[in-house]
Design a protein around this motif. Structure first.
Motif, PDB file in Angstrom:
ATOM      1  N   LYS A  41       5.402  35.927  30.839  1.00  0.00           N
ATOM      2  CA  LYS A  41       4.836  36.034  32.189  1.00  0.00           C
ATOM      3  C   LYS A  41       5.195  34.823  33.051  1.00  0.00           C
ATOM      4  CE  LYS A  41       1.057  39.081  30.983  1.00  0.00           C
ATOM      5  NZ  LYS A  41      -0.361  39.223  30.692  1.00  0.00           N
ATOM      6  N   LEU A  42       5.261  33.656  32.419  1.00  0.00           N
ATOM      7  CA  LEU A  42       5.606  32.437  33.163  1.00  0.00           C
ATOM      8  C   LEU A  42       7.121  32.247  33.297  1.00  0.00           C
ATOM      9  CD1 LEU A  42       3.005  29.980  31.573  1.00  0.00           C
ATOM     10  CD2 LEU A  42       2.969  30.861  33.912  1.00  0.00           C
ATOM     11  N   ARG A  43       7.865  33.125  32.624  1.00  0.00           N
ATOM     12  CA  ARG A  43       9.336  33.065  32.636  1.00  0.00           C
ATOM     13  C   ARG A  43       9.877  31.728  32.112  1.00  0.00           C
ATOM     14  NH1 ARG A  43       9.245  36.044  38.155  1.00  0.00           N
ATOM     15  NH2 ARG A  43       9.524  38.192  37.451  1.00  0.00           N
ATOM     16  N   ILE A  44       9.291  31.307  30.974  1.00  0.00           N
ATOM     17  CA  ILE A  44       9.789  30.095  30.306  1.00  0.00           C
ATOM     18  C   ILE A  44      10.092  30.446  28.850  1.00  0.00           C
ATOM     19  CG2 ILE A  44       8.553  28.494  31.817  1.00  0.00           C
ATOM     20  CD1 ILE A  44       6.482  28.105  29.623  1.00  0.00           C
ATOM     21  N   LYS A  45      10.937  29.628  28.234  1.00  0.00           N
ATOM     22  CA  LYS A  45      11.302  29.861  26.835  1.00  0.00           C
ATOM     23  C   LYS A  45      10.165  29.397  25.932  1.00  0.00           C
ATOM     24  CE  LYS A  45      16.301  29.458  27.183  1.00  0.00           C
ATOM     25  NZ  LYS A  45      17.492  28.729  26.707  1.00  0.00           N
ATOM     26  N   HIS A  46       9.768  30.283  25.030  1.00  0.00           N
ATOM     27  CA  HIS A  46       8.770  29.921  24.030  1.00  0.00           C
ATOM     28  C   HIS A  46       9.484  29.103  22.955  1.00  0.00           C
ATOM     29  CE1 HIS A  46       5.776  30.274  20.857  1.00  0.00           C
ATOM     30  NE2 HIS A  46       4.927  30.726  21.765  1.00  0.00           N
ATOM     31  N   PRO A  47       8.909  27.991  22.492  1.00  0.00           N
ATOM     32  CA  PRO A  47       9.549  27.220  21.416  1.00  0.00           C
ATOM     33  C   PRO A  47       9.749  28.094  20.170  1.00  0.00           C
ATOM     34  CG  PRO A  47       7.704  26.008  22.354  1.00  0.00           C
ATOM     35  CD  PRO A  47       7.649  27.392  22.932  1.00  0.00           C
ATOM     36  N   ARG A  48      10.870  27.864  19.484  1.00  0.00           N
ATOM     37  CA  ARG A  48      11.207  28.667  18.307  1.00  0.00           C
ATOM     38  C   ARG A  48      11.618  27.761  17.153  1.00  0.00           C
ATOM     39  NH1 ARG A  48      11.730  33.958  19.206  1.00  0.00           N
ATOM     40  NH2 ARG A  48      11.656  34.663  21.364  1.00  0.00           N
ATOM     41  N   TYR A  49      11.431  28.285  15.938  1.00  0.00           N
ATOM     42  CA  TYR A  49      11.907  27.579  14.749  1.00  0.00           C
ATOM     43  C   TYR A  49      13.427  27.617  14.767  1.00  0.00           C
ATOM     44  CZ  TYR A  49       7.129  27.838  12.999  1.00  0.00           C
ATOM     45  OH  TYR A  49       5.775  27.708  12.850  1.00  0.00           O
ATOM     46  N   PRO A  50      14.080  26.480  14.496  1.00  0.00           N
ATOM     47  CA  PRO A  50      15.546  26.414  14.612  1.00  0.00           C
ATOM     48  C   PRO A  50      16.297  27.411  13.729  1.00  0.00           C
ATOM     49  CG  PRO A  50      14.629  24.213  14.385  1.00  0.00           C
ATOM     50  CD  PRO A  50      13.510  25.184  14.168  1.00  0.00           C
ATOM     51  N   LYS A  81      -0.422  13.154  26.285  1.00  0.00           N
ATOM     52  CA  LYS A  81       0.979  12.871  26.599  1.00  0.00           C
ATOM     53  C   LYS A  81       1.106  11.538  27.318  1.00  0.00           C
ATOM     54  CE  LYS A  81       2.534  16.932  25.304  1.00  0.00           C
ATOM     55  NZ  LYS A  81       2.152  16.992  23.912  1.00  0.00           N
ATOM     56  N   PRO A  82       2.100  10.733  26.961  1.00  0.00           N
ATOM     57  CA  PRO A  82       2.379   9.529  27.751  1.00  0.00           C
ATOM     58  C   PRO A  82       2.770   9.938  29.170  1.00  0.00           C
ATOM     59  CG  PRO A  82       3.604   9.510  25.676  1.00  0.00           C
ATOM     60  CD  PRO A  82       2.997  10.871  25.819  1.00  0.00           C
ATOM     61  N   ALA A  83       2.377   9.147  30.142  1.00  0.00           N
ATOM     62  CA  ALA A  83       2.636   9.470  31.555  1.00  0.00           C
ATOM     63  C   ALA A  83       4.121   9.719  31.816  1.00  0.00           C
ATOM     64  CB  ALA A  83       2.104   8.352  32.448  1.00  0.00           C
ATOM     65  N   ARG A  84       4.995   8.975  31.148  1.00  0.00           N
ATOM     66  CA  ARG A  84       6.438   9.145  31.368  1.00  0.00           C
ATOM     67  C   ARG A  84       6.912  10.548  31.002  1.00  0.00           C
ATOM     68  NH1 ARG A  84       7.947   8.897  26.258  1.00  0.00           N
ATOM     69  NH2 ARG A  84       7.056   7.360  24.877  1.00  0.00           N
ATOM     70  N   MET A  85       6.252  11.172  30.016  1.00  0.00           N
ATOM     71  CA  MET A  85       6.642  12.531  29.609  1.00  0.00           C
ATOM     72  C   MET A  85       6.180  13.580  30.619  1.00  0.00           C
ATOM     73  SD  MET A  85       6.152  12.689  25.481  1.00  0.00           S
ATOM     74  CE  MET A  85       6.736  14.367  25.429  1.00  0.00           C
ATOM     75  N   LEU A  86       5.205  13.221  31.434  1.00  0.00           N
ATOM     76  CA  LEU A  86       4.673  14.187  32.400  1.00  0.00           C
ATOM     77  C   LEU A  86       5.622  14.435  33.560  1.00  0.00           C
ATOM     78  CD1 LEU A  86       0.940  13.052  32.406  1.00  0.00           C
ATOM     79  CD2 LEU A  86       1.988  14.959  31.157  1.00  0.00           C
ATOM     80  N   GLN A  87       6.772  13.782  33.536  1.00  0.00           N
ATOM     81  CA  GLN A  87       7.805  14.005  34.549  1.00  0.00           C
ATOM     82  C   GLN A  87       8.930  14.898  34.025  1.00  0.00           C
ATOM     83  OE1 GLN A  87       7.008  12.764  37.549  1.00  0.00           O
ATOM     84  NE2 GLN A  87       5.214  11.970  36.498  1.00  0.00           N
ATOM     85  N   GLU A  88       8.929  15.150  32.716  1.00  0.00           N
ATOM     86  CA  GLU A  88      10.008  15.931  32.104  1.00  0.00           C
ATOM     87  C   GLU A  88       9.785  17.427  32.326  1.00  0.00           C
ATOM     88  OE1 GLU A  88      10.207  14.766  27.992  1.00  0.00           O
ATOM     89  OE2 GLU A  88      10.513  12.653  28.510  1.00  0.00           O
ATOM     90  N   PRO A  89      10.800  18.135  32.830  1.00  0.00           N
ATOM     91  CA  PRO A  89      10.645  19.565  33.129  1.00  0.00           C
ATOM     92  C   PRO A  89      10.180  20.402  31.925  1.00  0.00           C
ATOM     93  CG  PRO A  89      12.661  18.736  34.111  1.00  0.00           C
ATOM     94  CD  PRO A  89      12.105  17.633  33.253  1.00  0.00           C
ATOM     95  N   ARG A  90      10.745  20.159  30.739  1.00  0.00           N
ATOM     96  CA  ARG A  90      10.359  20.965  29.568  1.00  0.00           C
ATOM     97  C   ARG A  90       8.905  20.693  29.178  1.00  0.00           C
ATOM     98  NH1 ARG A  90      10.213  25.707  27.365  1.00  0.00           N
ATOM     99  NH2 ARG A  90      10.245  25.684  25.104  1.00  0.00           N
ATOM    100  N   THR A  91       8.473  19.447  29.264  1.00  0.00           N
ATOM    101  CA  THR A  91       7.077  19.110  28.971  1.00  0.00           C
ATOM    102  C   THR A  91       6.155  19.832  29.941  1.00  0.00           C
ATOM    103  OG1 THR A  91       7.664  16.940  28.066  1.00  0.00           O
ATOM    104  CG2 THR A  91       5.397  17.213  28.815  1.00  0.00           C
ATOM    105  N   LEU A  92       6.531  19.848  31.218  1.00  0.00           N
ATOM    106  CA  LEU A  92       5.719  20.525  32.231  1.00  0.00           C
ATOM    107  C   LEU A  92       5.652  22.029  31.973  1.00  0.00           C
ATOM    108  CD1 LEU A  92       6.797  18.537  35.412  1.00  0.00           C
ATOM    109  CD2 LEU A  92       4.664  18.326  34.105  1.00  0.00           C
ATOM    110  N   GLU A  93       6.768  22.621  31.509  1.00  0.00           N
ATOM    111  CA  GLU A  93       6.763  24.047  31.169  1.00  0.00           C
ATOM    112  C   GLU A  93       5.776  24.331  30.038  1.00  0.00           C
ATOM    113  OE1 GLU A  93      11.295  25.590  32.188  1.00  0.00           O
ATOM    114  OE2 GLU A  93      10.756  25.180  30.108  1.00  0.00           O
ATOM    115  N   LYS A  94       5.854  23.519  28.974  1.00  0.00           N
ATOM    116  CA  LYS A  94       4.951  23.722  27.833  1.00  0.00           C
ATOM    117  C   LYS A  94       3.496  23.509  28.245  1.00  0.00           C
ATOM    118  CE  LYS A  94       8.202  22.415  24.193  1.00  0.00           C
ATOM    119  NZ  LYS A  94       8.471  21.393  23.163  1.00  0.00           N
ATOM    120  N   LEU A  95       3.256  22.509  29.087  1.00  0.00           N
ATOM    121  CA  LEU A  95       1.886  22.267  29.546  1.00  0.00           C
ATOM    122  C   LEU A  95       1.371  23.442  30.382  1.00  0.00           C
ATOM    123  CD1 LEU A  95       1.905  18.457  30.436  1.00  0.00           C
ATOM    124  CD2 LEU A  95       0.761  19.571  28.509  1.00  0.00           C
ATOM    125  N   SER A  96       2.267  24.061  31.162  1.00  0.00           N
ATOM    126  CA  SER A  96       1.833  25.221  31.942  1.00  0.00           C
ATOM    127  C   SER A  96       1.463  26.373  31.010  1.00  0.00           C
ATOM    128  CB  SER A  96       2.899  25.645  32.957  1.00  0.00           C
ATOM    129  OG  SER A  96       4.030  26.173  32.313  1.00  0.00           O
TER     130      SER A  96
END
Length: 170
Positions: A41-50, A81-96
Motif C-alpha cells: 500500500k505504501l509502495r515500498i520494498k518489504h525487507p527480504r531474506y537474502p 534510531k540515531p538522528a543521522r539515520m533519520l535522514q536516510e531514505p530507506r530508514t524513512l521508508e521502513k519507519l513509515s
C-alpha cells in the motif's frame, strides 16, 4: 532486558523510570502479513531474506506498556534510531511502514533518538537502578531498603524545584 545499543538501553531506563511503567518488550515482532500488505500500500520494498527472498519478520525495537490514568494499559511501538539515520531514505521508508503497522494495530508509534534524552539523566537513572537492593542482599543498616528511601522521597518532595543531588545532601 537485552538491548543492542546504548540508545536502546537509554530508552529502556527512561521508560522503566516512568511512574506508569508496566513492561518493556524488546525486539517486538510485527505480523508479517500486515507488514507485507502495508509495504504494498505504501509502495515500498518489504525487507527480504537474502537467500530465500522471503519477506523477513520485521521488529519494532521495543513495545512499551504504560498504565493510563484510567487504569488501562497503553502500548507504544518504539523505534530507536540515531538522528543521522533519520535522514536516510530507506530508514524513512521502513519507519513509515512501522508507523503504519502501529496505526493498524491501534498503538502509538514513537521514534526515539538522542534528542529524547541527556546522557546525564540516563547515567543518573542507571546509578539509582544499580543501587537498588538485590535478591538476598542483607541490610547493613536497619531500614536501609525501606524506611530511608521513603524518608528521602518525602524530603525531596518538599522542594519547590528539583534539587541537584548534592544540594539535597547538604
Amino acid at each position: 532486558i537485552h538491548t543492542f545499543s546504548y540508545m536502546e538501553r537509554a530508552a529502556f531506563l527512561l521508560a522503566e523510570f516512568h511512574p506508569a511503567f508496566l513492561d518493556f518488550r524488546e525486539q517486538f515482532p510485527m505480523d508479517r502479513s500486515i507488514t507485507t500488505s502495508g509495504a504494498k500500500k505504501l509502495r515500498i520494498k518489504h525487507p527480504r531474506y537474502p537467500k530465500t527472498r522471503n519477506p523477513i519478520v520485521m521488529t519494532l525495537d521495543a513495545v512499551v506498556v504504560m498504565q493510563a490514568p484510567d487504569g488501562t494499559e497503553q502500548m507504544a511501538g518504539l523505534d530507536v534510531k540515531p538522528a543521522r539515520m533519520l535522514q536516510e531514505p530507506r530508514t524513512l521508508e521502513k519507519l513509515s511502514l512501522h508507523r503504519a503497522y502501529c496505526a493498524h494495530v491501534g498503538i502509538e508509534h514513537i521514534v526515539f533518538s538522542e534528542a529524547n534524552f541527556t546522557k546525564a539523566r540516563v547515567r543518573n537513572i542507571d546509578w539509582i537502578r544499580m543501587s537498588l537492593p538485590k535478591e538476598g542482599e542483607l541490610e547493613t543498616v536497619a531500614g536501609m531498603f525501606t524506611t530511608h528511601p521513603k524518608q528521602m522521597l518525602e524530603r525531596l518532595a518538599q522542594y519547590k524545584r528539583a534539587p541537584v543531588l548534592n544540594e539535597f545532601c547538604k
